[in-house]
Design a protein around this motif. Structure first.
Motif, PDB file in Angstrom:
ATOM      1  N   GLY A   1      37.069 -11.729 -29.729  1.00 50.66           N
ATOM      2  CA  GLY A   1      36.649 -12.502 -28.568  1.00 50.66           C
ATOM      3  C   GLY A   1      35.148 -12.712 -28.498  1.00 50.66           C
ATOM      4  O   GLY A   1      34.372 -12.088 -29.238  1.00 50.66           O
ATOM      5  N   TYR A   2      34.760 -13.590 -27.582  1.00 48.59           N
ATOM      6  CA  TYR A   2      33.353 -13.865 -27.314  1.00 48.59           C
ATOM      7  C   TYR A   2      33.195 -14.105 -25.819  1.00 48.59           C
ATOM      8  O   TYR A   2      33.928 -14.916 -25.233  1.00 48.59           O
ATOM      9  CB  TYR A   2      32.873 -15.116 -28.064  1.00 48.59           C
ATOM     10  CG  TYR A   2      32.972 -14.993 -29.567  1.00 48.59           C
ATOM     11  CD1 TYR A   2      31.916 -14.469 -30.318  1.00 48.59           C
ATOM     12  CD2 TYR A   2      34.134 -15.382 -30.235  1.00 48.59           C
ATOM     13  CE1 TYR A   2      32.018 -14.336 -31.698  1.00 48.59           C
ATOM     14  CE2 TYR A   2      34.248 -15.259 -31.609  1.00 48.59           C
ATOM     15  CZ  TYR A   2      33.182 -14.735 -32.341  1.00 48.59           C
ATOM     16  OH  TYR A   2      33.293 -14.600 -33.703  1.00 48.59           O
ATOM     17  N   THR A   3      32.281 -13.380 -25.182  1.00 46.45           N
ATOM     18  CA  THR A   3      31.896 -13.716 -23.816  1.00 46.45           C
ATOM     19  C   THR A   3      30.776 -14.748 -23.881  1.00 46.45           C
ATOM     20  O   THR A   3      29.946 -14.738 -24.803  1.00 46.45           O
ATOM     21  CB  THR A   3      31.416 -12.481 -23.037  1.00 46.45           C
ATOM     22  OG1 THR A   3      30.446 -11.761 -23.811  1.00 46.45           O
ATOM     23  CG2 THR A   3      32.586 -11.571 -22.710  1.00 46.45           C
ATOM     24  N   LEU A   4      30.763 -15.649 -22.918  1.00 47.59           N
ATOM     25  CA  LEU A   4      29.682 -16.624 -22.749  1.00 47.59           C
ATOM     26  C   LEU A   4      28.926 -16.213 -21.500  1.00 47.59           C
ATOM     27  O   LEU A   4      29.218 -16.641 -20.391  1.00 47.59           O
ATOM     28  CB  LEU A   4      30.263 -18.038 -22.587  1.00 47.59           C
ATOM     29  CG  LEU A   4      30.512 -18.894 -23.831  1.00 47.59           C
ATOM     30  CD1 LEU A   4      29.220 -19.379 -24.461  1.00 47.59           C
ATOM     31  CD2 LEU A   4      31.366 -18.177 -24.850  1.00 47.59           C
ATOM     32  N   ASP A   5      27.918 -15.359 -21.666  1.00 48.06           N
ATOM     33  CA  ASP A   5      27.263 -14.764 -20.497  1.00 48.06           C
ATOM     34  C   ASP A   5      25.833 -14.358 -20.827  1.00 48.06           C
ATOM     35  O   ASP A   5      25.330 -13.365 -20.309  1.00 48.06           O
ATOM     36  CB  ASP A   5      28.075 -13.551 -20.025  1.00 48.06           C
ATOM     37  CG  ASP A   5      27.711 -13.093 -18.621  1.00 48.06           C
ATOM     38  OD1 ASP A   5      27.025 -13.848 -17.909  1.00 48.06           O
ATOM     39  OD2 ASP A   5      28.114 -11.975 -18.237  1.00 48.06           O
ATOM     40  N   GLY A   6      25.189 -15.139 -21.693  1.00 47.30           N
ATOM     41  CA  GLY A   6      23.844 -14.790 -22.145  1.00 47.30           C
ATOM     42  C   GLY A   6      22.798 -15.800 -21.716  1.00 47.30           C
ATOM     43  O   GLY A   6      23.083 -16.777 -21.018  1.00 47.30           O
ATOM     44  N   GLY A   7      21.574 -15.574 -22.167  1.00 48.28           N
ATOM     45  CA  GLY A   7      20.428 -16.348 -21.717  1.00 48.28           C
ATOM     46  C   GLY A   7      19.984 -17.451 -22.641  1.00 48.28           C
ATOM     47  O   GLY A   7      20.628 -18.501 -22.763  1.00 48.28           O
ATOM     48  N   ASP A   8      18.860 -17.242 -23.333  1.00 53.21           N
ATOM     49  CA  ASP A   8      18.201 -18.294 -24.100  1.00 53.21           C
ATOM     50  C   ASP A   8      19.127 -18.952 -25.113  1.00 53.21           C
ATOM     51  O   ASP A   8      19.929 -18.282 -25.778  1.00 53.21           O
ATOM     52  CB  ASP A   8      17.005 -17.724 -24.873  1.00 53.21           C
ATOM     53  CG  ASP A   8      15.950 -17.117 -23.965  1.00 53.21           C
ATOM     54  OD1 ASP A   8      16.167 -17.075 -22.735  1.00 53.21           O
ATOM     55  OD2 ASP A   8      14.906 -16.672 -24.487  1.00 53.21           O
ATOM     56  N   ALA A   9      19.006 -20.268 -25.256  1.00 53.52           N
ATOM     57  CA  ALA A   9      19.781 -21.000 -26.244  1.00 53.52           C
ATOM     58  C   ALA A   9      19.527 -20.418 -27.632  1.00 53.52           C
ATOM     59  O   ALA A   9      18.379 -20.222 -28.030  1.00 53.52           O
ATOM     60  CB  ALA A   9      19.414 -22.482 -26.218  1.00 53.52           C
ATOM     61  N   GLY A  10      20.602 -20.122 -28.340  1.00 52.58           N
ATOM     62  CA  GLY A  10      20.498 -19.539 -29.670  1.00 52.58           C
ATOM     63  C   GLY A  10      20.615 -18.032 -29.690  1.00 52.58           C
ATOM     64  O   GLY A  10      20.682 -17.435 -30.766  1.00 52.58           O
ATOM     65  N   SER A  11      20.662 -17.403 -28.529  1.00 49.85           N
ATOM     66  CA  SER A  11      20.722 -15.937 -28.498  1.00 49.85           C
ATOM     67  C   SER A  11      22.151 -15.442 -28.695  1.00 49.85           C
ATOM     68  O   SER A  11      23.120 -16.070 -28.275  1.00 49.85           O
ATOM     69  CB  SER A  11      20.144 -15.390 -27.194  1.00 49.85           C
ATOM     70  OG  SER A  11      20.910 -15.793 -26.087  1.00 49.85           O
ATOM     71  N   LEU A  12      22.240 -14.317 -29.364  1.00 48.72           N
ATOM     72  CA  LEU A  12      23.520 -13.657 -29.640  1.00 48.72           C
ATOM     73  C   LEU A  12      23.307 -12.164 -29.451  1.00 48.72           C
ATOM     74  O   LEU A  12      22.384 -11.586 -30.022  1.00 48.72           O
ATOM     75  CB  LEU A  12      23.977 -13.958 -31.068  1.00 48.72           C
ATOM     76  CG  LEU A  12      25.183 -13.176 -31.605  1.00 48.72           C
ATOM     77  CD1 LEU A  12      26.426 -13.457 -30.787  1.00 48.72           C
ATOM     78  CD2 LEU A  12      25.414 -13.516 -33.083  1.00 48.72           C
ATOM     79  N   GLU A  13      24.155 -11.552 -28.662  1.00 50.79           N
ATOM     80  CA  GLU A  13      23.988 -10.140 -28.322  1.00 50.79           C
ATOM     81  C   GLU A  13      25.179  -9.355 -28.838  1.00 50.79           C
ATOM     82  O   GLU A  13      26.326  -9.636 -28.476  1.00 50.79           O
ATOM     83  CB  GLU A  13      23.842  -9.995 -26.806  1.00 50.79           C
ATOM     84  CG  GLU A  13      22.597 -10.701 -26.286  1.00 50.79           C
ATOM     85  CD  GLU A  13      22.608 -10.960 -24.789  1.00 50.79           C
ATOM     86  OE1 GLU A  13      21.525 -10.946 -24.183  1.00 50.79           O
ATOM     87  OE2 GLU A  13      23.700 -11.191 -24.236  1.00 50.79           O
ATOM     88  N   ASP A  14      24.882  -8.385 -29.705  1.00 51.13           N
ATOM     89  CA  ASP A  14      25.951  -7.558 -30.270  1.00 51.13           C
ATOM     90  C   ASP A  14      25.789  -6.095 -29.886  1.00 51.13           C
ATOM     91  O   ASP A  14      26.440  -5.220 -30.437  1.00 51.13           O
ATOM     92  CB  ASP A  14      25.980  -7.691 -31.796  1.00 51.13           C
ATOM     93  CG  ASP A  14      24.744  -7.117 -32.479  1.00 51.13           C
ATOM     94  OD1 ASP A  14      23.725  -6.877 -31.790  1.00 51.13           O
ATOM     95  OD2 ASP A  14      24.786  -6.920 -33.708  1.00 51.13           O
ATOM     96  N   GLU A  15      24.913  -5.838 -28.915  1.00 47.26           N
ATOM     97  CA  GLU A  15      24.632  -4.464 -28.522  1.00 47.26           C
ATOM     98  C   GLU A  15      24.338  -4.418 -27.032  1.00 47.26           C
ATOM     99  O   GLU A  15      23.622  -5.267 -26.501  1.00 47.26           O
ATOM    100  CB  GLU A  15      23.438  -3.927 -29.312  1.00 47.26           C
ATOM    101  CG  GLU A  15      23.129  -2.471 -29.054  1.00 47.26           C
ATOM    102  CD  GLU A  15      22.061  -1.924 -29.985  1.00 47.26           C
ATOM    103  OE1 GLU A  15      21.979  -0.692 -30.116  1.00 47.26           O
ATOM    104  OE2 GLU A  15      21.309  -2.720 -30.571  1.00 47.26           O
ATOM    105  N   THR A  16      24.919  -3.437 -26.364  1.00 48.60           N
ATOM    106  CA  THR A  16      24.679  -3.228 -24.937  1.00 48.60           C
ATOM    107  C   THR A  16      24.264  -1.778 -24.700  1.00 48.60           C
ATOM    108  O   THR A  16      24.345  -0.941 -25.594  1.00 48.60           O
ATOM    109  CB  THR A  16      25.962  -3.473 -24.119  1.00 48.60           C
ATOM    110  OG1 THR A  16      26.957  -2.510 -24.505  1.00 48.60           O
ATOM    111  CG2 THR A  16      26.499  -4.869 -24.316  1.00 48.60           C
TER     112      THR A  16
END
Length: 419
Positions: free
Chosen positions: A199-214
């Motif tokens: 899955g993928y959540t769509l809940d991030g900021g800047d265009a192009g950003s990808l977050e794999d760590e919380t």
């Protein structure tokens, strides 16, 4: 591929943000506010109108829907997820979105509270948005891009895929959740019904950003039991729990271990709520660390502070309870590198520069990853979230739609031919 497509994300977003979906951290119901279902029901109607025949809302306010596969390849089922609720930090009632066409770099004064001014000096990301169309609220409420932007983008991507059969993809599941902002976004999700592999959540900021760590996250509740008696005859008898609570708060470090003194990969101990009377007082804390083992160290440190304070009040007693909230999703995602790698490729195909980030917080994807659905977080374009100065670029939203579509197509390209 998108040259002749009329994006609908912004139009959807402008409608969605006017529906009050604020969740309630003090509620014991699920969803924590019934009004969240107002948007969820609308989404079901719109999905069915697109042709997603199985779109449904359950009793808890979760929306499930399927975009059927249009390929003859074996492709894992992918889920795209966003949450419908907005944060309790600022009012979500009576949101009046404003579209500022072709932003020229000047200050934007919000009309309903002219003290609310959007400035590049305060938000450097605005420099990237010169020439973009920007959406803000009017100055007295938050906007709600967290996460109605993600909702609108997923809805637009679904619209694109349903109207462009030449874009090949496997089975796609859509999931819209309530109560993410109060930590209950996955509390009632039916993983069997969802039936997705990644899955993928769509809940991030800047265009192009990808977050794999919380962060990894725990909640800690301290309950202090004082000794109560009539205040007129309290000498050498009363032990005021409120004053003990004040001593505990005053004993927390001032130069470290707090949200206001940490950044990057530094964790913290953060009191979020104090309640009580002289007889009994409660302090709720959140504890955060990117390394799960670091939580225990911080909780032991907090316990040490409490025990030190309580030595001054031998007649008082206390309870300290730790509750797991979520864990760093990287622990799961590192076992499935293709999930993040395909997202990187999709971002780059959309013409954006990849920006890998760690979230100083959590998403529904944090919990979903540990529930069997490895789930990194994609950008949605959200900026200045949870505030009256919240803003978002229409062009960033459209790039998020493109990224979703490319991602669905990449999974299909990597699939194996049947037979």
């Amino acid at each position: 591929m998108f040259a002749n497509y009329t994006f609908t994300a912004a139009d959807r977003f402008l409608r969605y943000v006017q529906i009050d979906t604020q969740s309630n951290p003090l509620s014991g119901t699920q969803p924590t506010s019934e009004k969240q279902k107002d948007l969820s029901r609308l989404l079901v109607d719109e999905l069915k109108a697109m042709g997603l025949a199985d779109a449904e809302i359950d009793e808890w306010g979760y929306v499930y829907a399927t975009i059927p596969s249009n390929t003859n390849k074996d492709v894992p089922t992918i889920c795209f997820c966003a949450h419908v609720d907005t944060a309790p930090d600022a009012s979500g009632s009576g949101v009046k979105p404003i579209l500022h066409k072709s932003y020229n770099g000047e200050d934007i004064v919000l009309p309903d509270d002219k003290t609310q001014v959007l400035r590049k000096a305060d938000f450097p990301y605005l420099e990237r948005l010169i020439g973009h169309d920007i959406i803000t609220a009017s100055g007295t409420t938050l906007l709600g891009s967290d996460d109605k932007a993600g909702v609108a983008e997923i809805m637009d991507a679904a619209n694109f895929l349903m109207t462009h059969p030449d874009a090949k993809h496997g089975k796609i599941r859509l999931l819209f959740t309530p109560d993410e902002e109060v930590g209950k976004g996955t509390a009632k999700v039916d993983m069997k019904k969802l039936d997705a592999h990644f899955g993928y959540t769509l809940d991030g900021g800047d265009a192009g950003s990808l977050e794999d760590e919380t962060f990894s996250a725990d909640g800690v509740q301290l309950i202090i039991h004082g000794v109560i008696t009539h205040p007129g005859y309290a000498k050498d008898k009363m032990v005021n729990a409120l004053k003990i609570a004040g001593d505990v708060l005053a004993s927390l470090p001032r130069a470290e271990l707090s949200p206001e003194t940490t950044e990057s990969k530094q964790g913290f101990i953060h009191p979020v709520r104090v309640d009580g009377i002289a007889e009994k007082a409660t302090i709720d804390f959140i504890v955060r660390d990117f390394v799960t083992d670091g939580l225990k160290k911080k909780e032991d440190f907090l316990l040490g502070i409490v025990e030190m304070v309580m030595e001054n009040y031998p007649a008082a007693k206390f309870e300290l309870a730790v509750t797991e909230q979520y864990r760093n999703m990287k622990e799961v995602l590192d076992q499935h590198p293709q999930v993040v790698n395909f997202a990187k490729e999709a971002i780059e195909r959309s013409g954006l520069k990849l920006k890998m980030e760690s979230i100083r917080g959590g998403t529904d994807g944090s919990r979903l990853s540990f529930m069997g659905l490895p789930c990194p977080n994609l950008f949605a374009g959200e900026q200045a979230i949870h505030s009256k100065l919240e803003f978002i670029s229409v062009q960033d939203m459209n790039k998020a739609v493109e990224t979703i579509v490319h991602l669905a197509m990449i999974w299909e390209e990597k699939g194996e031919q049947k037979g």
